[in-house]
Structure formats: C-alpha cells, structure tokens
Write a protein that holds these residues in place. Sequence first.
Motif, PDB file in Angstrom:
ATOM      1  N   ARG A  64     -24.099  -5.589 -19.326  1.00 40.76           N
ATOM      2  CA  ARG A  64     -23.828  -7.030 -19.299  1.00 40.76           C
ATOM      3  C   ARG A  64     -24.197  -7.711 -20.601  1.00 40.76           C
ATOM      4  O   ARG A  64     -23.672  -8.772 -20.932  1.00 40.76           O
ATOM      5  CB  ARG A  64     -24.592  -7.686 -18.145  1.00 40.76           C
ATOM      6  CG  ARG A  64     -23.918  -7.479 -16.806  1.00 40.76           C
ATOM      7  CD  ARG A  64     -24.798  -7.994 -15.706  1.00 40.76           C
ATOM      8  NE  ARG A  64     -24.179  -7.843 -14.395  1.00 40.76           N
ATOM      9  CZ  ARG A  64     -24.872  -7.744 -13.269  1.00 40.76           C
ATOM     10  NH1 ARG A  64     -26.190  -7.775 -13.304  1.00 40.76           N
ATOM     11  NH2 ARG A  64     -24.259  -7.611 -12.117  1.00 40.76           N
ATOM     12  N   GLN A  65     -25.153  -7.096 -21.331  1.00 41.72           N
ATOM     13  CA  GLN A  65     -25.523  -7.703 -22.606  1.00 41.72           C
ATOM     14  C   GLN A  65     -24.362  -7.699 -23.585  1.00 41.72           C
ATOM     15  O   GLN A  65     -24.374  -8.409 -24.577  1.00 41.72           O
ATOM     16  CB  GLN A  65     -26.730  -6.968 -23.192  1.00 41.72           C
ATOM     17  CG  GLN A  65     -27.971  -7.166 -22.352  1.00 41.72           C
ATOM     18  CD  GLN A  65     -29.185  -6.497 -22.936  1.00 41.72           C
ATOM     19  OE1 GLN A  65     -29.254  -6.230 -24.122  1.00 41.72           O
ATOM     20  NE2 GLN A  65     -30.161  -6.222 -22.082  1.00 41.72           N
ATOM     21  N   LEU A 102     -20.710  -8.715 -11.062  1.00 38.75           N
ATOM     22  CA  LEU A 102     -21.292  -9.710 -10.160  1.00 38.75           C
ATOM     23  C   LEU A 102     -20.744  -9.439  -8.768  1.00 38.75           C
ATOM     24  O   LEU A 102     -21.351  -9.777  -7.757  1.00 38.75           O
ATOM     25  CB  LEU A 102     -20.958 -11.131 -10.608  1.00 38.75           C
ATOM     26  CG  LEU A 102     -21.757 -11.635 -11.810  1.00 38.75           C
ATOM     27  CD1 LEU A 102     -21.297 -13.022 -12.214  1.00 38.75           C
ATOM     28  CD2 LEU A 102     -23.244 -11.644 -11.534  1.00 38.75           C
ATOM     29  N   GLU A 139     -29.508  -0.782 -11.982  1.00 42.04           N
ATOM     30  CA  GLU A 139     -30.003  -2.019 -12.594  1.00 42.04           C
ATOM     31  C   GLU A 139     -30.084  -1.875 -14.112  1.00 42.04           C
ATOM     32  O   GLU A 139     -29.575  -2.720 -14.847  1.00 42.04           O
ATOM     33  CB  GLU A 139     -31.412  -2.328 -12.062  1.00 42.04           C
ATOM     34  CG  GLU A 139     -31.430  -3.168 -10.806  1.00 42.04           C
ATOM     35  CD  GLU A 139     -31.056  -4.602 -11.104  1.00 42.04           C
ATOM     36  OE1 GLU A 139     -31.748  -5.235 -11.912  1.00 42.04           O
ATOM     37  OE2 GLU A 139     -30.053  -5.075 -10.540  1.00 42.04           O
ATOM     38  N   ASN A 182     -23.386 -23.472 -15.042  1.00 43.76           N
ATOM     39  CA  ASN A 182     -24.629 -22.763 -14.741  1.00 43.76           C
ATOM     40  C   ASN A 182     -25.590 -22.715 -15.922  1.00 43.76           C
ATOM     41  O   ASN A 182     -26.227 -21.707 -16.175  1.00 43.76           O
ATOM     42  CB  ASN A 182     -24.339 -21.331 -14.256  1.00 43.76           C
ATOM     43  CG  ASN A 182     -23.569 -21.320 -12.957  1.00 43.76           C
ATOM     44  OD1 ASN A 182     -23.361 -22.376 -12.354  1.00 43.76           O
ATOM     45  ND2 ASN A 182     -23.141 -20.157 -12.519  1.00 43.76           N
ATOM     46  N   MET A 227     -20.136 -14.221 -20.150  1.00 46.18           N
ATOM     47  CA  MET A 227     -19.398 -14.801 -19.034  1.00 46.18           C
ATOM     48  C   MET A 227     -19.571 -16.320 -19.040  1.00 46.18           C
ATOM     49  O   MET A 227     -20.669 -16.829 -19.242  1.00 46.18           O
ATOM     50  CB  MET A 227     -19.900 -14.216 -17.722  1.00 46.18           C
ATOM     51  CG  MET A 227     -19.221 -14.789 -16.509  1.00 46.18           C
ATOM     52  SD  MET A 227     -18.619 -13.485 -15.424  1.00 46.18           S
ATOM     53  CE  MET A 227     -17.803 -14.449 -14.171  1.00 46.18           C
ATOM     54  N   PHE A 241     -18.838 -19.719 -16.687  1.00 44.38           N
ATOM     55  CA  PHE A 241     -18.574 -20.046 -15.289  1.00 44.38           C
ATOM     56  C   PHE A 241     -17.905 -21.408 -15.138  1.00 44.38           C
ATOM     57  O   PHE A 241     -18.056 -22.286 -15.989  1.00 44.38           O
ATOM     58  CB  PHE A 241     -19.895 -20.080 -14.505  1.00 44.38           C
ATOM     59  CG  PHE A 241     -20.622 -18.767 -14.489  1.00 44.38           C
ATOM     60  CD1 PHE A 241     -20.444 -17.850 -13.456  1.00 44.38           C
ATOM     61  CD2 PHE A 241     -21.510 -18.431 -15.505  1.00 44.38           C
ATOM     62  CE1 PHE A 241     -21.120 -16.658 -13.435  1.00 44.38           C
ATOM     63  CE2 PHE A 241     -22.188 -17.226 -15.486  1.00 44.38           C
ATOM     64  CZ  PHE A 241     -21.996 -16.334 -14.446  1.00 44.38           C
ATOM     65  N   ARG A 254     -15.100 -11.356 -11.951  1.00 43.27           N
ATOM     66  CA  ARG A 254     -16.501 -11.139 -11.620  1.00 43.27           C
ATOM     67  C   ARG A 254     -16.804  -9.651 -11.453  1.00 43.27           C
ATOM     68  O   ARG A 254     -17.925  -9.220 -11.682  1.00 43.27           O
ATOM     69  CB  ARG A 254     -16.874 -11.912 -10.349  1.00 43.27           C
ATOM     70  CG  ARG A 254     -16.913 -13.434 -10.571  1.00 43.27           C
ATOM     71  CD  ARG A 254     -16.865 -14.210  -9.275  1.00 43.27           C
ATOM     72  NE  ARG A 254     -17.997 -13.890  -8.404  1.00 43.27           N
ATOM     73  CZ  ARG A 254     -19.199 -14.437  -8.517  1.00 43.27           C
ATOM     74  NH1 ARG A 254     -19.413 -15.353  -9.438  1.00 43.27           N
ATOM     75  NH2 ARG A 254     -20.172 -14.090  -7.705  1.00 43.27           N
ATOM     76  N   ALA A 270     -23.292 -17.631 -24.151  1.00 44.39           N
ATOM     77  CA  ALA A 270     -22.702 -16.305 -23.949  1.00 44.39           C
ATOM     78  C   ALA A 270     -22.492 -15.593 -25.285  1.00 44.39           C
ATOM     79  O   ALA A 270     -22.703 -14.387 -25.403  1.00 44.39           O
ATOM     80  CB  ALA A 270     -21.384 -16.436 -23.197  1.00 44.39           C
ATOM     81  N   MET A 314     -25.347 -13.357 -27.389  1.00 47.09           N
ATOM     82  CA  MET A 314     -25.625 -11.932 -27.219  1.00 47.09           C
ATOM     83  C   MET A 314     -24.626 -11.069 -27.992  1.00 47.09           C
ATOM     84  O   MET A 314     -24.584  -9.865 -27.838  1.00 47.09           O
ATOM     85  CB  MET A 314     -25.610 -11.566 -25.728  1.00 47.09           C
ATOM     86  CG  MET A 314     -26.784 -12.135 -24.946  1.00 47.09           C
ATOM     87  SD  MET A 314     -28.386 -11.581 -25.567  1.00 47.09           S
ATOM     88  CE  MET A 314     -28.484  -9.972 -24.794  1.00 47.09           C
ATOM     89  N   ASN A 370     -17.907  -7.689 -14.756  1.00 55.54           N
ATOM     90  CA  ASN A 370     -19.317  -7.487 -15.105  1.00 55.54           C
ATOM     91  C   ASN A 370     -20.186  -7.256 -13.867  1.00 55.54           C
ATOM     92  O   ASN A 370     -21.391  -7.447 -13.890  1.00 55.54           O
ATOM     93  CB  ASN A 370     -19.847  -8.563 -16.052  1.00 55.54           C
ATOM     94  CG  ASN A 370     -20.277  -9.819 -15.353  1.00 55.54           C
ATOM     95  OD1 ASN A 370     -20.133  -9.943 -14.137  1.00 55.54           O
ATOM     96  ND2 ASN A 370     -20.824 -10.733 -16.099  1.00 55.54           N
ATOM     97  N   ILE A 389     -26.582  -1.567 -15.643  1.00 55.27           N
ATOM     98  CA  ILE A 389     -25.736  -2.762 -15.638  1.00 55.27           C
ATOM     99  C   ILE A 389     -26.308  -3.858 -16.529  1.00 55.27           C
ATOM    100  O   ILE A 389     -25.567  -4.585 -17.186  1.00 55.27           O
ATOM    101  CB  ILE A 389     -25.467  -3.267 -14.193  1.00 55.27           C
ATOM    102  CG1 ILE A 389     -24.272  -4.223 -14.181  1.00 55.27           C
ATOM    103  CG2 ILE A 389     -26.684  -3.960 -13.587  1.00 55.27           C
ATOM    104  CD1 ILE A 389     -22.971  -3.601 -14.585  1.00 55.27           C
ATOM    105  N   ASN A 390     -27.633  -3.959 -16.582  1.00 56.07           N
ATOM    106  CA  ASN A 390     -28.222  -4.972 -17.455  1.00 56.07           C
ATOM    107  C   ASN A 390     -27.855  -4.703 -18.910  1.00 56.07           C
ATOM    108  O   ASN A 390     -27.603  -5.628 -19.680  1.00 56.07           O
ATOM    109  CB  ASN A 390     -29.748  -5.004 -17.291  1.00 56.07           C
ATOM    110  CG  ASN A 390     -30.147  -5.553 -15.944  1.00 56.07           C
ATOM    111  OD1 ASN A 390     -29.355  -6.228 -15.290  1.00 56.07           O
ATOM    112  ND2 ASN A 390     -31.361  -5.252 -15.509  1.00 56.07           N
TER     113      ASN A 390
END
Lengths: 261, 218, 217
Positions: free
Chosen positions: A93-94, A60, A86, A104, A98, A100, A55, A167, A170, A58, A89-90
């Motif tokens: 993350r692209q 989290l 922000e 989710n 991930m 889970f 986690r 996932a 992207m 990325n 990180i956005n």
Amino acid sequence: MSTEHQTETPMVEIRNVHKRFGDLEVLKGINLTVNRGKIISIIGPSGSGKSTLLRSVNQLEVIDQGEILLDGIQVNRPDKKGLAFERHINHIRQNMGMVFQHFNLFPHLSTIDNVTLAPRKLKGMDKNVARELGMELLDRVGLAEKAEVFPNWLSGGQKQRVAIARALAMQPKVMLFDEATSALDPELVEEVNRVMRGLAEEHMTMLIVTHEMGFARDVSDWAMFMDGGVVVEEGTPDKLFSDPDQERTRNFLSKHLGDHH
Amino acid sequence: MDFNLMVEVTPLLIKAAWVTIDISARGLLFGFFVACGLVFLQSFRFAPIRWFARGYISVVRGTPYFVQLLLVFYGGPSIGLKLDPFTCGVVVGAFNIGAYMSEAIRGSIESVDKGQAEAARSLGFGKVHTMVSVVLPQAAALMIRSVGVLAIVLVKNSSLVSIISVVELTYQAQRLIGSTYKPLEIFTLSALMYIVIVYAVMGIIELAYRRATRYTTQ
Amino acid sequence: MEFDFGPVITYFPTLLKGLGVGFLVALVVAFMSIVGGLLVAVISIYINKVVSWPLRFFIWLFMTTPLLLQLYFLYFGLGEWILIPAILVGILGLGFHYMAYNADIFIATIKSVSDGQYEASRSLGFGHGATIFYIIVPQAFIRAIPQLGNNMILMVKDTSVLSAIGVAELVYASQYAISVTFRPFEFFIVIATLYYLINIFMELGQAWLERQTAYRR
C-alpha cells in the motif's frame, strides 16, 4: 512522480477478479491492465462495482478469486494469513496512493502533518526532510499557505487537494481516485480536476473512478464502462463516449453526459 | 440554622471530603486500567476471551454496586480476599466503573468515521499504528466526555463505602447528624462539598475536552 | 474454601419477603418519579419563574449529590418532626431522587417536541393548555421512554441502598440470616444473582417497550 515514460509495461494488472458480499456477487470476473504512465477511467452507475474494484486494488476489499498485480508483484495473497499478510499489504500500500470521495483527512492533524505523517512514520523520514517534501507537495496543489491550518477550516476542494498531496507524499507508483469529486459542490470540482490534470501531464499512472464524463474523456487514455459487476464495454475515450457499441453504454451515457457540464 | 455548629464541623467534613476525593481518584485511575483491559480482551480473535469480557461487563452492569461492595467486603474473606475498607472501596469502585468505562471507550472508538482508518491503511499503516496515530487521538475527545460523566458517578458511588465504615463525606455527615441532631445544617454543608467536587470534575473535563477538540471548533 | 448454600435455601423465604418489599417500593417509586417528574418538568417550563426556579434547584441538587446522603437527610430530618416508618422514608427519598432525574429528561424531550409542534398546534386553534396537554406532553413522554427505562433500571438496583436506613428489602432481609449463619459470600452471591435476573427481565421489557413505541417517535 514516477517519471519513467516507457508505456508498454504493465503497472497494474487485474485478472479475473471476483468479489462477493454475502450472496451478492459485485465483481464477476474483471480483467484490466493499466500500463505505466497511463490513465484509465472507470465509469458506470452506482452499484456497478466500480468502487469495489478500485478498493480491491489496494485490498481495502479482499477479493474472493483472481489476481491483482502491482508492478509485477502480487497484491492479493490468499496464501498469506494474519500478520504475514498485514506486513505484505502494508508494504504494497505504501506504493499506491488512494484518494477517497469523502477526503478522509485526519482532522486532528494540521494540513502539513496530514501530508507528512506517513513518510515520517512509515519511511522514517527525517522531520525536516519530510516537511520540505510536504511543503513542496502542498505548493503543487496550490495550498502551501494552508500548511498550519486544520482540515476543518478548509473547503471541500481544498481538502481533496490536501488528500492528493497526502497520497503523493509516499511517492506512489499508481494513484487511485475513488469518485474524488463526487462529494464536492460543482464550483469546487474544477480545482481538483486541475490538480489531477497536472498529475496526468507528469505521466503518473492513474486509475480513476468517476461520475465526471467530460473530465474522464479529456484526461484518460482508456475508458471502461462497468455495470452489474461486469465490464460492459471498454475502449479509447473517443470511441467509448461518442460511438459506443453497446446499448447499455449508450443508455448510461445519454443519462449522464452533460450532467455536470 | 445554627451557624456556629456549621463552622465547628466544617474542618471534620473537609477532612472527610478529601477521603471521598482520594477514593474516587484512585478508583478512576484503576478503573481506567480495568476498562482498557476489557476493551483489549474484546478485540481477541479467540471467542471465549471475548465472551468472558462481555459476560463480566454484563454482570457488573446488571447488579447493584452496593451489593458488589458488600459481597467483596463481607464475602471476600471466605475466598481468601481480605481487604481493608478503604482498599475495598477503591478496588470494587474500579472494577465496577471499569465495566461502564470500557463501553464508553469502545463507543468512542467506534464513533470515529471508518474512512479515517481506511485512509491510514491505504497509506500503508498497520492496524496498531492506525489505532494509535489516527483513531485514538480522534476518539479521545468523546472519550473524555463519557469518562468524565463516569467520574461523577464514581464520586457519588463513593458515598456507599460509608456502609463498610470508610470515614468519607457521607459517613462523617451521617455520624454528625446522629450526634448533633441538626440534619439541615450538616446536609447543607456536605451537599455543598459534593457539589464543589462534582463541579471541579466537570471543570477539568471541560478543559480537557476543549484541548482535545481545538482542531474541530472554529 | 468450601461453599455451603444450604443456609441460603433455609432462609430463602426471608429473602423472598425482602424481594417483595423491594418490588413494592420500586413500583411506588416508579409511579411517583415518573408522574412527579413529568409534573415538575411541565411546571418548570410553562409556569412562571417564581415556581420554576425552586423546582430547577431541586432537580439540580438531587442530581449532584449522592442518593445515600439524601436518604440520611430525609431519615433524620423527617424523624425530627414525625414518627415515620423507614419504608416511607425510603420511598420518598428514592422517589425524589429519580423524580429529579426523570424531570431532567422530560424537560429535554418537551423542549425538543415544542419546537415546531407548539406553533402547529396553536395554528389549529388549540389553546396554550390544550396544546401542552394534548400535543406536547404525549409526544414528549414517548420520546422519553428509552431514557426513562434506563433510569428505572438504575432505580431498581438502588433499592438495595435503602437497607442503609433500615428498609426491609433484599439486602436488609439477609443481614440477620448472615449474622447467624456466617455465610456472607453465599448470601451476597445469591442476592447479586437475583438482581442480575431482575435486571435482564427489565432490559428485555425496556427493549420491548421501545419497539412498541418506536414508530411513534
């Protein structure tokens, strides 16, 4: 879908990572390099810090010390605060997918919309193009016929396959799997493993936290055993699973080998 | 029962019932804005703003609506706040129900599984985008139910504005009981009208709820 | 604008008297609505349908119409037959209103306890009545405490509405003072503050009571 084969360049670098929850230090200086196209499995008892590490990759979980790099770009940026972080990180993350433990999936969206939401909203992809991509991905995980179905109608294994497709939509440089099959009934594990094996054959870079020792041994290029927030032992899967050097690794494996198989 | 009388007063009561509906609907609409404002204020990083919102909610929930109404209507002019009875009913009703509603909205947002926001964030969605595209649509279903319960509270609360002489259903009922001395007839009719209003609200909520949960029910 | 709380201090004894009346009413209503609510719930669940149907209707009617309308009905309705002081009408009105709400809660908790506990108790040799009295009701009561607490907090706030039918509680007691001092703002601020303090105490009490009974739920 990152098809570059050159293997000796690092995709993910984890350097001396520390993470505390209050007084409890759950990661005590972890180092790991994941080269392009390689698959690394992390095993260990619950509470060992393996999920926290994944986690952290990325963000989290925001790490307290150390560095994490994705394809040469620093992921954690203690120098950036608030909106600047922000935005950073956005964007990062692209490039990471991930998956889970509890899938989710977005229950208010159909399967295809789950897959295409991010490319449409974040990359501004045209609706029809996104749909084409989404159908292609659903087809890859064997669920093209479930495109218009809502997640609550799917089995756990199907949900997780959709989550993988989501996932992948992207076009990430690396896929992170956080105990992707732990919440599944035993008979549903294999269909998810099959999809992951498919990704491995396409040389997707993967970081896998898992309880499935057999799968980890089959699929990975490198395996790591964590306990108490430190890396106890790492090596090739053959070495780690059949001839570990450390007593703790042996103990853990003797308890868990054959658990699921 | 005096049925002739009941037929005779029905138009008067229906007219008054419309005022009840009017005042409640406006109160609900403005109350929703108040509630959203309070939820927004509580998301501030700057603590005093959060404290203000929490304090406001605590005071409104901790004092009787009736006293709030009297304070604003009779006490308002001393601080330069002169409202006609109807407006006063709408405004106090909205600011009162808004405090309760903000808690309901916050609760429904918090009830959405944290994994949902994590999944969206892991795909690269920002905080606002995550809230709008992923969390709020899922919170909506629960929000509809709890806001619906408050809408019914608002309808019943609206009877209190009769005290500041808004001619709504309870006011009309009380006046008619006083002039006809037929409490049972008038009560039956006016209670029936409240029941119709309450059930209409419940029906609307149920429809909206079903729409919002199409995807979760098999 | 300038505020003058002097008149409020002058008339504070009057307010205190109103507070006392409100307190008395609330106490009686709490007792009546809880005991009555429990009775209504038990009867409507366990006794035959002929009795239970009107009781369910009563609960439903009182829960779907506003308190003030019910108060007016009782005030004028009873007034037709007997000379009855406002405070009694107030106690009856508020009492019936919350009796309905409490009965609604008890019905839910009794049903939730009954599943399983009823058979277990009968298998031990308890009779129907003994099971209800010794096994079901005590557990259902404890389970109802959090919601009963909420209802009683609402009820105390609703005592203010009784001023509309002339019960001499806090709001009513201040009306004369307001009409001679022309200080409505100051009086209502003080009244609201008093209610707020009472509310805080009640919430603390409720939290304490829930803690005390939590291990039995």
